[in-house]
Design a protein around this motif. Structure first.
Motif, PDB file in Angstrom:
ATOM      1  N   TYR A  36      45.244  36.940  42.199  1.00 12.62           N
ATOM      2  CA  TYR A  36      45.239  37.535  40.856  1.00 12.62           C
ATOM      3  C   TYR A  36      45.998  36.632  39.895  1.00 12.62           C
ATOM      4  N   GLY A  82      42.413  48.728  40.720  1.00  9.76           N
ATOM      5  CA  GLY A  82      42.230  48.001  41.986  1.00  9.76           C
ATOM      6  C   GLY A  82      42.790  48.803  43.148  1.00  9.76           C
ATOM      7  N   TRP A 117      34.614  41.340  39.650  1.00 14.17           N
ATOM      8  CA  TRP A 117      35.400  41.872  40.780  1.00 14.17           C
ATOM      9  C   TRP A 117      34.967  43.306  41.115  1.00 14.17           C
ATOM     10  N   ASN A 150      46.884  44.769  32.158  1.00 16.47           N
ATOM     11  CA  ASN A 150      47.467  44.411  33.452  1.00 16.47           C
ATOM     12  C   ASN A 150      47.699  45.681  34.278  1.00 16.47           C
ATOM     13  N   GLU A 170      49.113  38.286  43.490  1.00 21.26           N
ATOM     14  CA  GLU A 170      49.372  37.463  42.309  1.00 21.26           C
ATOM     15  C   GLU A 170      49.638  36.007  42.687  1.00 21.26           C
ATOM     16  N   PRO A 210      47.073  36.873  36.241  1.00 19.34           N
ATOM     17  CA  PRO A 210      47.113  37.702  35.025  1.00 19.34           C
ATOM     18  C   PRO A 210      47.156  36.884  33.736  1.00 19.34           C
ATOM     19  N   ALA A 270      37.458  40.217  35.940  1.00 18.96           N
ATOM     20  CA  ALA A 270      37.675  41.575  36.455  1.00 18.96           C
ATOM     21  C   ALA A 270      36.355  42.357  36.531  1.00 18.96           C
ATOM     22  N   MET A 329      40.856  35.899  40.596  1.00 15.82           N
ATOM     23  CA  MET A 329      40.357  36.835  39.596  1.00 15.82           C
ATOM     24  C   MET A 329      41.247  36.768  38.356  1.00 15.82           C
ATOM     25  N   LEU A 343      45.072  42.842  45.274  1.00 17.11           N
ATOM     26  CA  LEU A 343      45.351  41.715  44.379  1.00 17.11           C
ATOM     27  C   LEU A 343      46.633  41.044  44.840  1.00 17.11           C
ATOM     28  N   THR A 388      44.403  47.362  35.268  1.00 17.55           N
ATOM     29  CA  THR A 388      43.637  46.574  36.246  1.00 17.55           C
ATOM     30  C   THR A 388      44.239  46.761  37.639  1.00 17.55           C
ATOM     31  N   ARG A 389      45.554  46.666  37.703  1.00 15.73           N
ATOM     32  CA  ARG A 389      46.229  46.850  38.998  1.00 15.73           C
ATOM     33  C   ARG A 389      46.008  48.272  39.527  1.00 15.73           C
TER      34      ARG A 389
END
Lengths: 310, 152
Positions: A12, A33, A135, A26, A42, A14, A132, A83, A40, A29-30
């Motif tokens: 990931y 997921g 994904w 952020n 990072e 960001p 994203a 991603m 993810l 998205t987390r």
């Protein structure tokens, strides 16, 4: 390995905007997921992708900066997929990939600077950079997403705004326009597909990839405001209650110029601006706070409540 | 261009002031007027850059021919390629004989897309770099970088 499997766990990236103005992107998205069972990891010690500023001074330095992110993901973390939810980061990693595959000069600079910085030089093709949207679309898909919806978006009318860097220039996105199931550069639809699966009604939005003048928001703010105001009005005229975004720069630009259009030009619009991940999160049963809706300048909570969503 | 050609500001003002009240009596001519405004805008940009606007048609549209001419050697025009194509698509819809409600919706959309083109090209008239380094992915200092003057 098919995409569904390959995208279950990705590196990931960001990027800087998601730690600042795009914090809600952020966060959502987390959260989405996690809710979908996607992992993810990072990218460690990531750096700036070179954004627009470095690219203007020296495009090869931007290629190097983006390549470092991909090198860490591939060579230090063992990932084959990166991603990037930010259109700018996504675009720049794609551009770096293209340059490294096609330009000897870019390869030489990248090799020299990587050696100087003490990390393995990134080789074109080591990772696949995805957005994203790719994904969720490929790891989950519309059918599975629809089955997991707890709070349908209930016919919420949405204009999907993709902005510019998700599809342009076309040559750095070879996987797009590649037949059935692929994303289109002239009429992107991945966000439309996902939100429709979550119960939204997408409106026919003619300006989904139109320039918002974002890069010139400081040097020529009036042009940006006029472009954005026109985008907002077009969305409203198409019947949209919400504009869904997938880029922190677009999102901030739409929110800020919506206010500026009213204060400086007397153009008032009521359409709300939300990240597509916020909308998906709500549909999946996450609370508005969990997807950061309270962080948006354009407060869409009342619009959702009016439709009895969430 | 003809002596009686409108200025950029006049075309911009015309598009901004466009309304159904003015368009409705025009019937089928309304979409054509909006398409013509889009062509005028690209023509004015070309003239401002010392080029004579071409009358060449691409896919039956002068607008697409003008866009191709303007984009030659200027990849920043990538940013309005889709806009020009959208104008043509929306023109086709608005020019098709549809029920009044659909005709109005298509015409309103066509106007918004033309207005976008006016603002984008107008922005480029003031600030040539709009669209340069985002969509077209072109460095503003490509020449310097290629000559080895950049830090890379």
């Amino acid at each position: 390995m098919d995409k569904k499997t390959a995208y279950k766990k990705v590196a990931y990236y960001p990027g800087c905007a998601l730690e600042g103005t795009g914090h809600a992107y952020n966060k959502s998205t987390r959260a989405v997921g996690k809710k979908l069972g996607l992992e993810l990891e990072e990218v460690k010690n990531w750096n700036c992708c070179g954004a627009m500023e470095v690219k203007n001074i020296d495009p090869k330095i931007q290629t190097y900066l983006s390549s470092r992110v991909m090198s860490i993901a591939a060579n230090e973390m063992g990932h084959s997929v990166v991603m990037a939810p930010c259109n700018g980061c996504y675009h720049n990693l794609k551009k770096a990939e293209y340059d490294l595959a096609h330009d000897e000069g870019s390869r030489e600079v990248t090799e020299r600077l990587s050696s100087k910085a003490g990390h393995t030089t990134y080789e074109a093709g080591q990772v696949e950079t995805i957005h994203a949207l790719d994904w969720i679309k490929d790891a989950i898909g519309e059918e599975e997403l629809a089955a997991r919806v707890k709070n349908s978006l209930n016919g919420l009318k949405i204009a999907n705004y993709y902005g510019c860097m998700y599809t342009r220039p076309r040559h750095i996105f070879p996987e797009k326009d590649s037949g059935p199931g692929s994303e289109s550069t002239s009429a992107p639809h991945f966000m439309d597909d996902l939100l429709a699966a979550a119960g939204a009604e997408n409106v026919d939005f003619a300006l989904k990839t139109a320039c918002c003048g974002g890069a010139h928001t400081l040097s020529d703010a009036d042009t940006s405001t006029k472009l954005v105001a026109n985008i907002l009005i077009a969305a409203e005229e198409a019947g949209a209650e919400v504009i869904a975004t997938e880029c922190p720069t677009c999102h901030t630009g739409l929110e800020m110029h919506q206010i500026r259009a009213e204060t400086n030009f007397g153009i008032k619009t009521n359409v709300k601006v939300m990240y597509f991940t916020q909308l998906l999160g709500i549909a999946l049963g996450l609370s508005p706070r969990k997807v950061g809706l309270q962080e948006n300048v354009s407060d869409g909570r009342a619009a959702l409540k009016a439709r009895q969503i969430g | 261009m003809a002596d009686n050609a409108r200025t950029f500001a006049e075309v911009e003002q015309w598009v901004e002031g466009w309304s159904f009240d003015r368009a409705a009596p025009l019937g089928a001519a309304a979409p054509r007027q909006l398409l013509a405004a889009a062509e005028e805008i690209l023509g004015l940009w070309l003239v401002a850059h010392g080029k004579a606007p071409s009358s060449r048609k691409v896919e039956e549209f002068t607008l697409l021919g003008l866009h191709r001419q303007a984009a030659k050697g200027d990849p920043s025009f990538n940013a309005c390629r889709e806009t020009c194509r959208e104008v043509c698509y929306r023109f086709n819809l608005a020019a098709t004989d549809l029920a009044p409600a659909e005709w109005r919706a298509n015409l309103a959309t066509l106007r918004r897309v033309v207005q976008h083109l006016v603002y984008f090209v107008g922005g480029k008239m003031r600030n040539a770099q709009i669209g340069e380094f985002c969509c077209s992915s072109r460095s503003l200092r490509t020449d310097e970088a290629e000559a080895g003057l950049g830090v890379g």
